[in-house]
Motif scaffolding. Structure first.
Motif, mmCIF file in Angstrom:
data_model
loop_
_atom_site.group_PDB
_atom_site.id
_atom_site.type_symbol
_atom_site.label_atom_id
_atom_site.label_comp_id
_atom_site.label_asym_id
_atom_site.label_seq_id
_atom_site.Cartn_x
_atom_site.Cartn_y
_atom_site.Cartn_z
ATOM 1 N N ALA A 140 -19.989 -11.463 -11.813
ATOM 2 C CA ALA A 140 -20.506 -12.770 -11.406
ATOM 3 C C ALA A 140 -19.847 -13.897 -12.193
ATOM 4 N N ARG A 141 -19.529 -13.646 -13.457
ATOM 5 C CA ARG A 141 -18.910 -14.678 -14.301
ATOM 6 C C ARG A 141 -17.646 -14.120 -14.928
ATOM 7 N N TRP A 142 -16.701 -14.988 -15.214
ATOM 8 C CA TRP A 142 -15.427 -14.551 -15.787
ATOM 9 C C TRP A 142 -15.593 -13.990 -17.192
ATOM 10 N N LEU A 143 -16.583 -14.496 -17.921
ATOM 11 C CA LEU A 143 -16.804 -14.000 -19.274
ATOM 12 C C LEU A 143 -17.318 -12.560 -19.243
ATOM 13 N N ASP A 144 -18.106 -12.234 -18.217
ATOM 14 C CA ASP A 144 -18.564 -10.853 -18.049
ATOM 15 C C ASP A 144 -17.393 -9.909 -17.789
ATOM 16 N N ALA A 145 -16.385 -10.400 -17.091
ATOM 17 C CA ALA A 145 -15.203 -9.571 -16.819
ATOM 18 C C ALA A 145 -14.463 -9.243 -18.105
ATOM 19 N N LEU A 146 -14.422 -10.178 -19.033
ATOM 20 C CA LEU A 146 -13.743 -9.918 -20.305
ATOM 21 C C LEU A 146 -14.534 -8.962 -21.193
ATOM 22 N N ARG A 147 -15.841 -9.017 -21.089
ATOM 23 C CA ARG A 147 -16.697 -8.175 -21.932
ATOM 24 C C ARG A 147 -16.905 -6.781 -21.364
ATOM 25 N N ALA A 148 -16.664 -6.605 -20.079
ATOM 26 C CA ALA A 148 -16.906 -5.309 -19.445
ATOM 27 C C ALA A 148 -15.930 -4.270 -19.966
ATOM 28 N N PRO A 149 -16.420 -3.071 -20.255
ATOM 29 C CA PRO A 149 -15.496 -2.022 -20.735
ATOM 30 C C PRO A 149 -14.595 -1.556 -19.589
ATOM 31 N N LEU A 150 -13.429 -1.093 -19.972
ATOM 32 C CA LEU A 150 -12.503 -0.561 -18.980
ATOM 33 C C LEU A 150 -13.030 0.770 -18.469
ATOM 34 N N PRO A 151 -12.777 1.108 -17.200
ATOM 35 C CA PRO A 151 -13.239 2.402 -16.687
ATOM 36 C C PRO A 151 -12.528 3.539 -17.409
ATOM 37 N N ASP A 152 -13.253 4.618 -17.600
ATOM 38 C CA ASP A 152 -12.717 5.758 -18.342
ATOM 39 C C ASP A 152 -12.196 6.804 -17.358
ATOM 40 N N ASP A 153 -11.128 6.454 -16.659
ATOM 41 C CA ASP A 153 -10.509 7.390 -15.722
ATOM 42 C C ASP A 153 -9.443 8.178 -16.462
ATOM 43 N N ALA A 154 -9.707 9.448 -16.716
ATOM 44 C CA ALA A 154 -8.762 10.275 -17.456
ATOM 45 C C ALA A 154 -7.711 10.891 -16.535
ATOM 46 N N ALA A 155 -7.976 10.889 -15.230
ATOM 47 C CA ALA A 155 -7.031 11.503 -14.297
ATOM 48 C C ALA A 155 -5.791 10.623 -14.152
ATOM 49 N N PRO A 156 -4.611 11.226 -14.210
ATOM 50 C CA PRO A 156 -3.403 10.422 -14.026
ATOM 51 C C PRO A 156 -3.299 9.938 -12.584
ATOM 52 N N THR A 157 -2.807 8.763 -12.437
ATOM 53 C CA THR A 157 -2.651 8.184 -11.119
ATOM 54 C C THR A 157 -1.193 8.314 -10.697
ATOM 55 N N THR A 158 -0.996 8.723 -9.456
ATOM 56 C CA THR A 158 0.375 8.811 -8.947
ATOM 57 C C THR A 158 0.564 7.712 -7.915
ATOM 58 N N TYR A 159 1.782 7.296 -7.801
ATOM 59 C CA TYR A 159 2.104 6.255 -6.838
ATOM 60 C C TYR A 159 3.354 6.686 -6.089
ATOM 61 N N THR A 160 3.253 6.755 -4.785
ATOM 62 C CA THR A 160 4.367 7.199 -3.956
ATOM 63 C C THR A 160 4.912 6.021 -3.169
ATOM 64 N N LEU A 161 6.205 5.883 -3.198
ATOM 65 C CA LEU A 161 6.875 4.809 -2.486
ATOM 66 C C LEU A 161 7.651 5.428 -1.333
ATOM 67 N N HIS A 162 7.310 5.034 -0.116
ATOM 68 C CA HIS A 162 7.977 5.568 1.068
ATOM 69 C C HIS A 162 9.157 4.670 1.420
ATOM 70 N N THR A 163 10.279 5.299 1.684
ATOM 71 C CA THR A 163 11.464 4.525 2.016
ATOM 72 C C THR A 163 11.375 4.011 3.446
ATOM 73 N N GLU A 164 12.019 2.905 3.660
ATOM 74 C CA GLU A 164 12.063 2.289 4.980
ATOM 75 C C GLU A 164 13.485 2.383 5.509
ATOM 76 N N ARG A 165 13.625 2.524 6.791
ATOM 77 C CA ARG A 165 14.954 2.551 7.401
ATOM 78 C C ARG A 165 15.416 1.134 7.655
ATOM 79 N N TRP A 166 16.693 0.909 7.459
ATOM 80 C CA TRP A 166 17.290 -0.396 7.719
ATOM 81 C C TRP A 166 17.374 -0.581 9.225
ATOM 82 N N GLN A 167 16.913 -1.737 9.702
ATOM 83 C CA GLN A 167 16.914 -2.018 11.131
ATOM 84 C C GLN A 167 17.764 -3.248 11.405
#
Length: 187
Positions: A140-167
């Motif tokens: 609700a407030r920007w100050l709350d965003a600064l005080r909020a703890p970061l989520p404790d996600d221990a799982a690694p995140t993967t990011y896949t980039l799909h190639t595009e064909r030149w048109q």
């Protein structure tokens, strides 16, 4: 680059083209969102130019506390250029999906690899950052965003980039952009 280099008359043509893009709802929605987020930046730019550039005072009776006419004109021109850049960005964001946008930046960064720029790391970081911003809880407030703890996600995140064909339309858009830049720079 064309927006920054354009004289006033070609800038008006670019403004008409940007205004035409706002006739379509997706671009209009993105445009208003971007303008709303940068309203303070535009106000500060206008005031900085108005009060820092020398010239004829707008209200001579105020003396040193009056903004200059030249500063206001240059500030309005700078804000107008920023609005045109944001309009172009709004069209890009409205009609390009996030993975395609990231892949486009990845492909455009290819010449920077000769200078040691790691474009794969850039694309992954950009994608993960945009995903985090999209899924972050909205406090609700920007100050709350600064005080909020970061989520404790221990799982690694993967990011896949799909190639595009030149048109063929890719070449046409790049050629049209280069021609527009050439016309703006030479006029």
């Amino acid at each position: 680059m064309a927006v920054e280099r354009a004289a006033l008359s070609p800038l008006m043509i670019l403004a008409v083209a940007a205004a035409t893009a706002f006739l379509f709802a997706p671009a209009r929605h993105e445009g208003w969102r971007l303008l709303r987020r940068t309203r303070w930046l535009m106000a500060v730019l206008l005031l900085t130019y108005a009060y820092s550039l020398p010239g004829i005072p707008l209200w001579p009776s105020l003396g040193w506390a009056s903004p200059s006419v030249e500063g206001l004109v240059q500030g309005a021109l700078r804000v107008g250029r920023l609005v045109l850049l944001l309009a172009g960005l709004a069209v890009l964001l409205a009609y390009t999906s996030r993975p395609r946008l990231i892949y486009g930046l990845y492909a455009l960064a290819r010449p920077l690899a000769w200078l040691g720029f790691d474009r794969r790391a850039f694309a992954v970081r950009l994608g993960l950052t945009l995903d985090y911003v999209e899924h972050a809880p909205k406090p609700a407030r920007w100050l709350d965003a600064l005080r909020a703890p970061l989520p404790d996600d221990a799982a690694p995140t993967t990011y896949t980039l799909h190639t595009e064909r030149w048109q063929g339309c890719d070449s046409a858009v790049i050629l049209a952009g280069l021609l527009l830049l050439l016309v703006v720079v030479l006029v």
